[in-house]
Structure formats: C-alpha cells, structure tokens
Design a protein around this motif. Structure first.
Motif, short mmCIF file in Angstrom:
data_model
loop_
_atom_site.label_atom_id
_atom_site.label_comp_id
_atom_site.label_asym_id
_atom_site.label_seq_id
_atom_site.Cartn_x
_atom_site.Cartn_y
_atom_site.Cartn_z
N UNK A 26 -12.04 7.20 28.77
CA UNK A 26 -11.15 7.26 27.61
C UNK A 26 -11.75 8.12 26.51
N UNK A 27 -13.08 8.03 26.32
CA UNK A 27 -13.74 8.86 25.31
C UNK A 27 -13.64 10.33 25.69
N UNK A 28 -13.82 10.64 26.97
CA UNK A 28 -13.69 12.03 27.43
C UNK A 28 -12.29 12.56 27.10
N UNK A 29 -11.28 11.77 27.45
CA UNK A 29 -9.90 12.20 27.20
C UNK A 29 -9.65 12.38 25.71
N UNK A 30 -10.18 11.46 24.90
CA UNK A 30 -9.96 11.54 23.46
C UNK A 30 -10.60 12.79 22.87
N UNK A 31 -11.85 13.07 23.24
CA UNK A 31 -12.53 14.27 22.71
C UNK A 31 -11.84 15.54 23.20
N UNK A 32 -11.45 15.56 24.45
CA UNK A 32 -10.68 16.68 25.01
C UNK A 32 -9.40 16.88 24.20
N UNK A 33 -8.74 15.77 23.90
CA UNK A 33 -7.47 15.83 23.16
C UNK A 33 -7.66 16.41 21.77
N UNK A 34 -8.73 16.03 21.08
CA UNK A 34 -8.98 16.57 19.74
C UNK A 34 -9.10 18.10 19.79
N UNK A 35 -9.84 18.58 20.78
CA UNK A 35 -10.03 20.04 20.88
C UNK A 35 -8.72 20.74 21.24
N UNK A 36 -7.92 20.12 22.11
CA UNK A 36 -6.59 20.69 22.42
C UNK A 36 -5.74 20.77 21.16
N UNK A 37 -5.81 19.74 20.33
CA UNK A 37 -5.01 19.69 19.11
C UNK A 37 -5.46 20.78 18.13
N UNK A 38 -6.77 20.95 18.00
CA UNK A 38 -7.29 22.00 17.11
C UNK A 38 -6.82 23.37 17.58
N UNK A 39 -6.82 23.58 18.90
CA UNK A 39 -6.32 24.84 19.44
C UNK A 39 -4.83 25.01 19.15
N UNK A 40 -4.06 23.95 19.36
CA UNK A 40 -2.61 24.04 19.16
C UNK A 40 -2.24 24.27 17.70
N UNK A 41 -3.01 23.68 16.76
CA UNK A 41 -2.76 23.93 15.34
C UNK A 41 -2.82 25.42 15.04
N UNK A 118 -6.40 8.48 11.68
CA UNK A 118 -7.30 7.52 11.06
C UNK A 118 -8.14 6.83 12.13
N UNK A 119 -9.45 6.85 11.92
CA UNK A 119 -10.34 6.23 12.90
C UNK A 119 -10.83 7.17 13.98
N UNK A 120 -10.30 8.41 14.02
CA UNK A 120 -10.77 9.38 15.01
C UNK A 120 -12.23 9.74 14.73
N UNK A 121 -13.03 9.82 15.79
CA UNK A 121 -14.46 10.08 15.64
C UNK A 121 -14.88 11.21 16.57
N UNK A 122 -15.63 12.16 16.02
CA UNK A 122 -16.15 13.27 16.82
C UNK A 122 -17.43 12.80 17.50
#
Length: 492
Positions: A26-41, A118-122
């Motif tokens: 789940x942590x892998x997916x979450x960190x992956x997701x953050x980077x996908x979101x930064x790219x999409x922005x 809220x609560x997202x952690x790198x």
C-alpha cells in the motif's frame, strides 16, 4: 488491455521501491500515486498553456504553478541531478515549499485526488531511489484514458496481502460480472459505501464507455457522469487517495468521495439517495452498538458489519433502487436472530432477485472464504416472487493461491441466464441454476443457502456379487503363490 511493455515498466518501478526499502504494497502504491499526481499537475498546466498560446490569450484559470514555482514542475525537476531533485522534495526551497508541500495544497481544482492530501507523507528516503522512480515514471506513455486506467489497475493488482477488518481486493472479473448484470443506466446515481480503491465505480464507468459511448455526446450526461453519477464512502484516508486517483486516471475527475465511516451517525443523513449500489463490504468486522447509526440497529440488531452494511444499503437506496453485493456465505444461512432478521427484511419487505454462490477460491490468495453475490431491489412493500439461484463452480481462474487462468468459466453462462430469467422456470433443481418461490424460502426460515434447495443426483454404481469377488480374490491368490514358488526356485 494492458501491454507487456507497460507491465514491465510498472514491475521495474515496483522492484525499485522494494529494493529501496519500501516493501509495504500500500505504501508503494501511495508513493507511486503521489508522483503520478505531480506529473499530471504539470501536464494539465502545459496543456492549458498551449491552448492559451494558440489563441493569444492568458490562462482562463489560475495556474497550479506560478512563475516563481517553475522549479517544482515535473518537466523541470525530472531533469535535475538526484541530490537536487531530492532537496526539492524534502527542503522548502521555493516559496517556502517543497514539491510535496505544493502537491498537498492544490485542492479540488486539480480533481478529486487533490481534496484528500491531508495526512499524505513522503516516504522515499534516498536521492537514488527517488531519481530511479521518477525517471521510470517519466518514461511511461500516458496519453489516453485507457492506458492510464490500465496502468493503475495493474499497479493495484500487485497488492498481495489482505487488508484490515476482512477487507480484500475484489477480483476485477467478479466486479465486471456484477456491473454487467446490473447494466448501469443513463440517469443512475451509483454508490459504493465501502469503496476502497473504487473498483466498482471505475468498472461502472468503463461499462458505460464500452456500451453507451453515444451518451457522452450530450452535455447534460457528461455533467452528470463527471460530477453526480459516482459516490464512494471510505473511512481510510489512504484508500480514499488511491480510489480518487483510480477514478481520475479512468477519466472521472469529480466523483463524490466521502471520508467517513458509512455505518456511523456522521453518515445518518444519507437516505433514499442512490439508484444503484455495487459493493463488497467488510466481512467479519464487529462494532459496538454505540458507534452504529441508530436506524440501522432498528433494521437489524447486530454488531456484525456484513449485516449492518445490508441495512445501510436499504437505507441509502431510493425506492426502486437496485443493489448487487458480495456477502460471506454465513449471511445466507446464519441461524442467529440478526441473520434471519436481515434476510426477512430483504425478502419479505423488498424484492430479492438473485443469489449467486461463488466457490471459496475466488478471494485467494487473500482468503479462502466462501462468498455469494446477492441482487435485490428496494421496494419497501415486498415484491419477491421467485428467487434465482446459481451455483458457480468456476470463474475462469484456478481456485488455488496461484489463480492461473483456466478454461472453465461459469460467468458467461451467468450473464446469459440472468438476462433471460423467464426461461429459467423450466430448469430443474439438479441444474446449475433454478428458481425458488417466495413461499418455499419463507417456510425454510428465510434460508438462502443454495444447498437447501439444490438437488443432487447420485450416480448408481453396480458392484459384482460377493461370491464373484471372492472367486476373483482366490484367483489372484493362486497367481501370487505361483509367482512366489518361481522366485524361490530361482533363488535356490
């Protein structure tokens, strides 16, 4: 359909996380997701900038990145040295913000995912790992909705451990079967009250794209689809973020995602609201009465989450609303007062239409629990006539932990027969599917176990008479003694 190349790219990213010390799926997916979101922005802003340049006008909406924040944009940071990139993520260098801080404050303008930061952690701890993952994500082609959606679905499929409180990732082909049985309609409002990664909502959206692409030509439908059609309730903030990204990558930018416990008083105002519920609620959970919304306890006095969620769905559905729900087998035949109470409520006071019993291996490797799909309509005044039962023996995959693809698959037959229930009246109780009348179920104390109604034909096997068997044994003894004598003679 996900390509081998895309699978390989995701596999390499996954492996990099694991070798870099991030081993929780789940942590892998979450960190992956953050980077996908930064790219999409950044990609969204680049697209708006191109449009503005073409027509020679300024941007219509405030940009996600100001001129002073250029260094935080994906197309800039991905080309930095690993150490510089890592500093951009971990040290407030631009407008007293890191890349991650900026991502967390963009809000709903960036789609539903931006609302749940809220609560997202790198948690990527080294420059080398960050650089590896960023370069690999930058190499993934994500031009269209199908590719983005397939990528994320494959990523989610790599979770290989059970969730908390009996929550398991529902197999995609089972979700698709349920959606195809329910056939989402143009005006539907669709809800999953335990949405998790939003698999049911995503599948409902994909069904509409595959079967009713012409609906998207209408402005009113597009507005409904993107803003009103889909609702998910989920109390786990990590699952909310993952579900939000799953929906966005499948082209649903502004679904209604609610971050609360669906069974609690905080959700008490959601009543008579939805025309379709698709769900796989938590199994085996147990709550204190004090934490459960009071009207649910009036429907079924219990602490068991699988029973409370059925009461919740009846409350959330409009009159005429339909539901397709996965439940553990125990709900079908449990003898407690609460089990009988919820079954009677659905059968006698509403309209139960179908019970599809699934083999116990469907949820492997997560668990070997036996489950069923129940389909019902909220009427408030009865309507159950004949209930359709189907005994699923195979779902297209082996029923062991490997879940390898196999030829045996009852799902096409289930879909075909469910669409023509009138023809099922001629079926026998020895067949894989058949109808059972309301009165018979009532007389069986509302029992919905298929074994209560299915008839088994035993094949008669004829054995030889005892005297014949004795002669055969005596013959074998003579042959054995002859062979033994020959062996003794040889040995001297």
């Amino acid at each position: 359909m996900i390509t081998g190349e895309l699978k390989s790219q995701v596999d390499k990213i996954w492996e990099s996380f694991w070798t870099g010390g991030i081993t929780n799926p789940i942590t892998v997916i979450e960190q992956f997701t953050y980077l996908l979101f930064i790219r999409r922005l950044d990609e969204k802003q680049l697209l708006e900038e191109k449009k503005a340049n073409l027509i020679g006008k300024p941007l219509e909406k405030p940009p996600f990145f100001t001129a002073a924040q250029e260094a935080l944009r994906w197309n800039k940071l991905k080309d930095q040295d690993a150490e510089v990139m890592f500093d951009l993520f971990t040290k407030p260098m631009v407008d007293d913000m890191t890349v991650f801080d900026h991502m967390k404050q963009v809000g709903s303008d960036a789609g539903v995912f931006g609302e749940f930061m809220k609560g997202a952690t790198f948690m990527i701890s080294t420059p080398r790992l960050l650089d590896q993952v960023v370069q690999m994500i930058a190499g993934i082609k994500m031009e269209d909705r199908d590719t983005k959606g397939d990528l994320y679905e494959y990523l989610l499929s790599k979770t290989a451990s059970a969730g908390k409180n009996g929550q398991f990732r529902t197999p995609r082909h089972i979700i698709k079967m349920m959606v195809e049985m329910m056939q989402p309609q143009k005006e539907d409002t669709i809800c999953d009250p335990s949405s998790g990664t939003a698999g049911f909502l995503v599948s409902a959206g994909e069904y509409i794209h595959e079967n009713h692409e012409e609906w998207f030509h209408e402005k009113d439908f597009r507005e409904h689809y993107h803003n009103k059609m889909f609702t998910g309730v989920e109390f786990d903030s990590t699952m909310l973020r993952i579900g939000a990204m799953n929906l966005q990558l499948h082209g649903i930018d502004h679904p209604n995602l609610i971050g609360k416990d669906a069974l609690s008083e905080s959700n008490a105002d959601v009543r008579n609201q939805f025309s379709l519920i698709l769900a796989n609620p938590p199994f085996k959970g147990s709550l204190d009465y004090d934490s459960v919304e009071s009207s649910l306890l009036k429907t079924v006095k219990t602490k068991k989450t699988e029973l409370l969620f059925l009461a919740l769905m009846l409350r959330m559905l409009k009159i005429g609303g339909r539901a397709a729900v996965i439940i553990p087998d125990g709900v079908l035949f449990g003898s407690s007062k609460a089990h009988k109470q919820i079954r009677q409520e659905i059968i006698e006071n509403n309209k139960l239409e179908a019970v599809i019993s699934m083999p116990s291996g469907v949820f492997k490797p997560y668990a070997g629990v036996s489950t069923a799909v129940v389909i019902f309509t909220k009427t408030g005044n009865g309507g159950t006539d004949d209930v359709w039962f189907y005994d699923m023996k195979a779902d297209g995959y082996s029923l062991d932990d490997k879940r390898a693809e196999v030829k045996e698959n009852d799902i096409p037959d289930i879909l075909a027969r469910y669409s023509q229930l009138e023809q099922e009246k001629e079926r026998k109780r020895t067949d894989s599917s058949f109808l059972v009348p309301f009165e018979e179920i009532k007389n069986n104390d509302w029992d919905l176990s298929i074994n209560r109604y299915k008839e088994i034909v035993y094949e008669e096997i004829e054995y030889a008479a005892p005297e014949v068997l004795i002669k055969e044994i005596e013959g074998l003894d003579k042959e054995r003694n002859k062979a033994l004598k020959v062996l003794k003679d040889i040995l001297g």
